[in-house]
Design a protein around this motif. Structure first.
Motif, PDB file in Angstrom:
ATOM      1  N   ASN A   1       0.825  -1.199   0.000  1.00  0.00           N
ATOM      2  CA  ASN A   1       0.000   0.000   0.000  1.00  0.00           C
ATOM      3  C   ASN A   1       0.866   1.259   0.000  1.00  0.00           C
ATOM      4  OD1 ASN A   1       0.775   0.593   2.692  1.00  0.00           O
ATOM      5  ND2 ASN A   1      -0.845  -0.739   3.484  1.00  0.00           N
ATOM      6  N   TYR A   2       0.192   2.400  -0.091  1.00  0.00           N
ATOM      7  CA  TYR A   2       0.934   3.652  -0.240  1.00  0.00           C
ATOM      8  C   TYR A   2       1.728   4.006   1.011  1.00  0.00           C
ATOM      9  CZ  TYR A   2      -1.742   4.124  -4.525  1.00  0.00           C
ATOM     10  OH  TYR A   2      -2.270   3.908  -5.768  1.00  0.00           O
TER      11      TYR A   2
ATOM     12  N   GLU B   1       3.202   1.930   2.981  1.00  0.00           N
ATOM     13  CA  GLU B   1       4.423   1.120   2.947  1.00  0.00           C
ATOM     14  C   GLU B   1       5.429   1.670   1.938  1.00  0.00           C
ATOM     15  OE1 GLU B   1       3.351  -3.441   3.921  1.00  0.00           O
ATOM     16  OE2 GLU B   1       2.232  -2.586   2.231  1.00  0.00           O
TER      17      GLU B   1
ATOM     18  N   ARG C   1       3.504   5.071  -6.679  1.00  0.00           N
ATOM     19  CA  ARG C   1       3.714   3.631  -6.805  1.00  0.00           C
ATOM     20  C   ARG C   1       4.767   3.327  -7.875  1.00  0.00           C
ATOM     21  NH1 ARG C   1       1.309  -0.939  -5.309  1.00  0.00           N
ATOM     22  NH2 ARG C   1      -0.392   0.172  -4.283  1.00  0.00           N
TER      23      ARG C   1
END
Length: 252
Positions: free
Chosen positions: A2-3, A5, A201
Protein backbone atom coordinates in the motif's frame (compact mmCIF):
# COMPACT_ATOMS: atom_id res chain seq x y z
CA UNK A 1 2.15 -2.95 -1.10
CA UNK A 2 0.00 0.00 0.00
CA UNK A 3 0.93 3.65 -0.24
CA UNK A 4 1.93 3.94 3.41
CA UNK A 5 4.42 1.12 2.95
CA UNK A 6 5.81 2.75 -0.18
CA UNK A 7 6.25 6.05 1.65
CA UNK A 8 7.95 4.64 4.75
CA UNK A 9 11.45 4.33 3.22
CA UNK A 10 11.06 7.77 1.61
CA UNK A 11 10.20 9.39 4.93
CA UNK A 12 13.01 7.50 6.68
CA UNK A 13 15.47 8.70 4.05
CA UNK A 14 14.63 12.41 3.90
CA UNK A 15 15.44 14.64 6.88
CA UNK A 16 12.20 16.65 6.76
CA UNK A 17 8.65 16.69 5.45
CA UNK A 18 7.22 19.30 3.11
CA UNK A 19 6.32 22.45 5.10
CA UNK A 20 2.61 22.93 5.73
CA UNK A 21 2.88 26.40 4.17
CA UNK A 22 3.84 24.80 0.83
CA UNK A 23 0.93 22.37 1.03
CA UNK A 24 -1.47 25.20 1.86
CA UNK A 25 -0.32 27.14 -1.19
CA UNK A 26 -0.37 24.06 -3.44
CA UNK A 27 -4.03 23.36 -2.70
CA UNK A 28 -5.12 26.81 -3.89
CA UNK A 29 -6.76 26.29 -7.33
CA UNK A 30 -4.97 29.34 -8.75
CA UNK A 31 -1.62 27.65 -8.21
CA UNK A 32 -2.47 24.38 -9.96
CA UNK A 33 -1.33 25.55 -13.44
CA UNK A 34 2.21 26.37 -12.30
CA UNK A 35 2.42 23.08 -10.39
CA UNK A 36 1.38 21.09 -13.46
CA UNK A 37 3.67 23.02 -15.79
CA UNK A 38 6.65 22.63 -13.48
CA UNK A 39 5.85 18.97 -12.86
CA UNK A 40 5.79 18.38 -16.61
CA UNK A 41 9.28 19.84 -16.96
CA UNK A 42 10.50 17.94 -13.89
CA UNK A 43 9.60 14.65 -15.57
CA UNK A 44 11.58 15.68 -18.65
CA UNK A 45 14.56 16.82 -16.58
CA UNK A 46 14.58 13.50 -14.72
CA UNK A 47 14.73 11.69 -18.07
CA UNK A 48 17.47 14.03 -19.30
CA UNK A 49 19.56 13.47 -16.18
CA UNK A 50 19.37 9.71 -16.57
CA UNK A 51 20.18 10.00 -20.27
CA UNK A 52 23.25 12.15 -19.64
CA UNK A 53 24.55 9.50 -17.26
CA UNK A 54 23.99 6.83 -19.90
CA UNK A 55 25.67 8.82 -22.67
CA UNK A 56 28.67 9.88 -20.59
CA UNK A 57 29.36 6.70 -18.66
CA UNK A 58 27.62 3.70 -20.18
CA UNK A 59 26.93 3.50 -23.93
CA UNK A 60 28.87 3.76 -27.19
CA UNK A 61 28.32 6.37 -29.91
CA UNK A 62 25.51 4.45 -31.61
CA UNK A 63 23.73 4.00 -28.31
CA UNK A 64 24.14 7.69 -27.57
CA UNK A 65 22.52 8.65 -30.88
CA UNK A 66 19.63 6.27 -30.24
CA UNK A 67 19.05 7.88 -26.85
CA UNK A 68 19.05 11.37 -28.35
CA UNK A 69 16.49 10.32 -30.95
CA UNK A 70 14.28 8.89 -28.20
CA UNK A 71 14.29 12.13 -26.22
CA UNK A 72 14.12 14.59 -29.13
CA UNK A 73 10.31 14.83 -29.55
CA UNK A 74 9.86 15.63 -25.87
CA UNK A 75 12.59 18.29 -25.93
CA UNK A 76 11.14 19.72 -29.14
CA UNK A 77 7.79 20.14 -27.43
CA UNK A 78 9.17 21.51 -24.15
CA UNK A 79 11.75 23.96 -25.52
CA UNK A 80 10.74 24.68 -29.12
CA UNK A 81 6.94 24.25 -28.91
CA UNK A 82 7.01 21.68 -31.72
CA UNK A 83 4.47 18.86 -31.67
CA UNK A 84 1.51 18.02 -29.45
CA UNK A 85 0.12 15.18 -27.33
CA UNK A 86 -0.68 13.10 -30.41
CA UNK A 87 2.83 13.37 -31.85
CA UNK A 88 4.35 12.50 -28.47
CA UNK A 89 2.12 9.46 -28.12
CA UNK A 90 3.37 8.24 -31.50
CA UNK A 91 6.98 9.34 -31.03
CA UNK A 92 9.98 7.13 -31.66
CA UNK A 93 10.81 4.75 -28.82
CA UNK A 94 14.26 3.46 -27.99
CA UNK A 95 15.08 1.62 -31.21
CA UNK A 96 17.84 -0.75 -30.10
CA UNK A 97 19.21 -2.63 -27.15
CA UNK A 98 22.04 -0.71 -25.53
CA UNK A 99 25.40 -2.38 -25.00
CA UNK A 100 27.61 -1.33 -22.12
CA UNK A 101 31.03 0.14 -22.82
CA UNK A 102 33.73 -2.47 -22.16
CA UNK A 103 36.01 0.16 -20.60
CA UNK A 104 33.45 1.06 -17.90
CA UNK A 105 32.93 -1.74 -15.39
CA UNK A 106 29.57 -0.45 -14.14
CA UNK A 107 28.07 0.47 -17.53
CA UNK A 108 25.57 -2.39 -17.61
CA UNK A 109 24.25 -1.50 -14.15
CA UNK A 110 23.65 2.09 -15.28
CA UNK A 111 21.90 0.91 -18.44
CA UNK A 112 19.64 -1.51 -16.58
CA UNK A 113 18.35 1.08 -14.13
CA UNK A 114 18.40 4.26 -16.19
CA UNK A 115 16.63 2.99 -19.32
CA UNK A 116 13.66 1.88 -17.24
CA UNK A 117 13.68 5.19 -15.37
CA UNK A 118 13.70 7.20 -18.63
CA UNK A 119 10.84 5.15 -20.04
CA UNK A 120 8.73 5.83 -16.95
CA UNK A 121 9.58 9.55 -16.76
CA UNK A 122 8.67 10.15 -20.41
CA UNK A 123 5.41 8.28 -19.95
CA UNK A 124 4.63 10.48 -16.95
CA UNK A 125 5.50 13.57 -19.00
CA UNK A 126 2.84 12.55 -21.49
CA UNK A 127 0.33 11.82 -18.71
CA UNK A 128 0.83 15.26 -17.12
CA UNK A 129 0.42 16.89 -20.53
CA UNK A 130 -2.87 15.02 -21.04
CA UNK A 131 -4.11 16.26 -17.67
CA UNK A 132 -3.13 19.83 -18.54
CA UNK A 133 -4.95 19.67 -21.84
CA UNK A 134 -8.07 18.12 -20.28
CA UNK A 135 -8.18 20.94 -17.73
CA UNK A 136 -7.43 23.72 -20.18
CA UNK A 137 -4.02 24.52 -18.67
CA UNK A 138 -1.78 25.98 -21.40
CA UNK A 139 1.85 24.92 -21.62
CA UNK A 140 4.49 27.59 -21.10
CA UNK A 141 8.19 26.99 -20.60
CA UNK A 142 8.52 28.41 -17.09
CA UNK A 143 11.83 29.12 -15.41
CA UNK A 144 13.49 26.53 -13.19
CA UNK A 145 13.42 26.89 -9.41
CA UNK A 146 16.41 26.83 -7.11
CA UNK A 147 16.09 23.24 -5.87
CA UNK A 148 18.02 21.11 -8.37
CA UNK A 149 20.60 23.84 -8.95
CA UNK A 150 21.16 24.09 -5.21
CA UNK A 151 21.94 20.38 -5.03
CA UNK A 152 24.07 20.11 -8.17
CA UNK A 153 26.17 23.14 -7.21
CA UNK A 154 27.46 21.17 -4.21
CA UNK A 155 28.84 18.34 -6.38
CA UNK A 156 32.57 17.74 -6.61
CA UNK A 157 34.21 18.42 -9.96
CA UNK A 158 36.50 15.39 -10.28
CA UNK A 159 35.80 11.80 -11.26
CA UNK A 160 34.52 9.46 -10.00
CA UNK A 161 33.21 11.65 -7.18
CA UNK A 162 31.21 13.94 -9.47
CA UNK A 163 29.31 10.91 -10.77
CA UNK A 164 28.70 9.62 -7.25
CA UNK A 165 27.50 13.05 -6.13
CA UNK A 166 25.16 13.41 -9.11
CA UNK A 167 23.67 10.00 -8.38
CA UNK A 168 23.09 11.05 -4.77
CA UNK A 169 21.41 14.24 -6.02
CA UNK A 170 19.24 12.11 -8.29
CA UNK A 171 18.20 10.00 -5.30
CA UNK A 172 17.22 13.06 -3.30
CA UNK A 173 15.19 14.61 -6.13
CA UNK A 174 13.32 11.35 -6.74
CA UNK A 175 12.60 10.84 -3.04
CA UNK A 176 11.34 14.40 -2.59
CA UNK A 177 9.14 14.02 -5.66
CA UNK A 178 7.50 10.95 -4.12
CA UNK A 179 7.02 12.73 -0.79
CA UNK A 180 5.31 15.61 -2.60
CA UNK A 181 3.13 13.30 -4.69
CA UNK A 182 1.75 11.88 -1.45
CA UNK A 183 1.32 15.33 0.14
CA UNK A 184 -0.47 16.67 -2.93
CA UNK A 185 -2.74 13.65 -3.22
CA UNK A 186 -4.38 14.61 0.07
CA UNK A 187 -5.28 18.18 -0.91
CA UNK A 188 -6.16 18.14 -4.63
CA UNK A 189 -9.31 16.81 -6.27
CA UNK A 190 -9.90 13.06 -6.33
CA UNK A 191 -8.94 12.52 -9.98
CA UNK A 192 -5.63 14.34 -9.65
CA UNK A 193 -5.02 12.74 -6.26
CA UNK A 194 -5.30 9.26 -7.76
CA UNK A 195 -2.85 10.26 -10.47
CA UNK A 196 -0.27 11.41 -7.93
CA UNK A 197 -0.68 8.19 -5.97
CA UNK A 198 -0.13 6.19 -9.16
CA UNK A 199 3.12 8.11 -9.73
CA UNK A 200 4.20 7.34 -6.18
CA UNK A 201 3.71 3.63 -6.80
CA UNK A 202 5.68 3.83 -10.05
CA UNK A 203 8.58 6.00 -8.84
CA UNK A 204 9.02 4.96 -5.20
CA UNK A 205 12.02 2.74 -5.97
CA UNK A 206 13.89 5.31 -8.10
CA UNK A 207 15.77 6.92 -5.23
CA UNK A 208 17.03 3.52 -4.08
CA UNK A 209 18.21 2.70 -7.60
CA UNK A 210 20.28 5.89 -7.62
CA UNK A 211 21.77 5.11 -4.21
CA UNK A 212 22.63 1.56 -5.21
CA UNK A 213 24.47 2.81 -8.29
CA UNK A 214 26.29 5.47 -6.27
CA UNK A 215 27.62 2.88 -3.81
CA UNK A 216 28.58 0.46 -6.60
CA UNK A 217 30.62 3.14 -8.32
CA UNK A 218 32.13 4.82 -5.26
CA UNK A 219 35.48 3.59 -3.95
CA UNK A 220 34.43 4.57 -0.41
CA UNK A 221 31.31 4.53 1.75
CA UNK A 222 28.86 7.09 0.36
CA UNK A 223 27.23 7.81 3.72
CA UNK A 224 29.29 10.93 4.57
CA UNK A 225 28.52 12.51 1.17
CA UNK A 226 24.89 11.41 1.42
CA UNK A 227 24.50 13.07 4.82
CA UNK A 228 26.07 16.23 3.43
CA UNK A 229 23.55 16.39 0.59
CA UNK A 230 20.63 15.45 2.86
CA UNK A 231 21.39 18.52 4.96
CA UNK A 232 21.51 20.74 1.87
CA UNK A 233 18.24 19.27 0.60
CA UNK A 234 16.46 19.84 3.91
CA UNK A 235 17.64 23.45 3.98
CA UNK A 236 16.31 24.03 0.46
CA UNK A 237 12.93 22.56 1.41
CA UNK A 238 12.51 24.31 4.76
CA UNK A 239 13.97 27.76 4.08
CA UNK A 240 11.89 30.67 2.72
CA UNK A 241 11.46 30.64 -1.04
CA UNK A 242 9.87 33.41 -3.09
CA UNK A 243 9.44 31.18 -6.16
CA UNK A 244 6.60 28.64 -5.89
CA UNK A 245 7.40 25.47 -7.84
CA UNK A 246 7.00 21.70 -7.47
CA UNK A 247 10.22 21.40 -5.42
CA UNK A 248 10.33 24.88 -3.90
CA UNK A 249 10.93 25.72 -0.27
CA UNK A 250 8.60 27.29 2.27
CA UNK A 251 6.59 30.03 0.53
CA UNK A 252 7.23 33.58 1.59
Amino acid sequence: MNYAELLTPVHQFLLCRTPQAWIDKAKEPANLPVLLQDHLLCELKAAQTAMLLLRKYAVDKEGSLALLEWLKPFEDFAYRFIGDATSLRNSVKLSRNLAGRPDVSYSNEIIEKMVLLIREELHHFYQVLEIMQARGVPYTNISAGRYAKGLISACKTHEPQILVDKLICGALIEARSCERFAALAEVVDAELGQFYLSLLRSEARHFEDYLTLAQQISTTDIQPRLQHFLQIEAELIQSPDADFKFHSGSPI
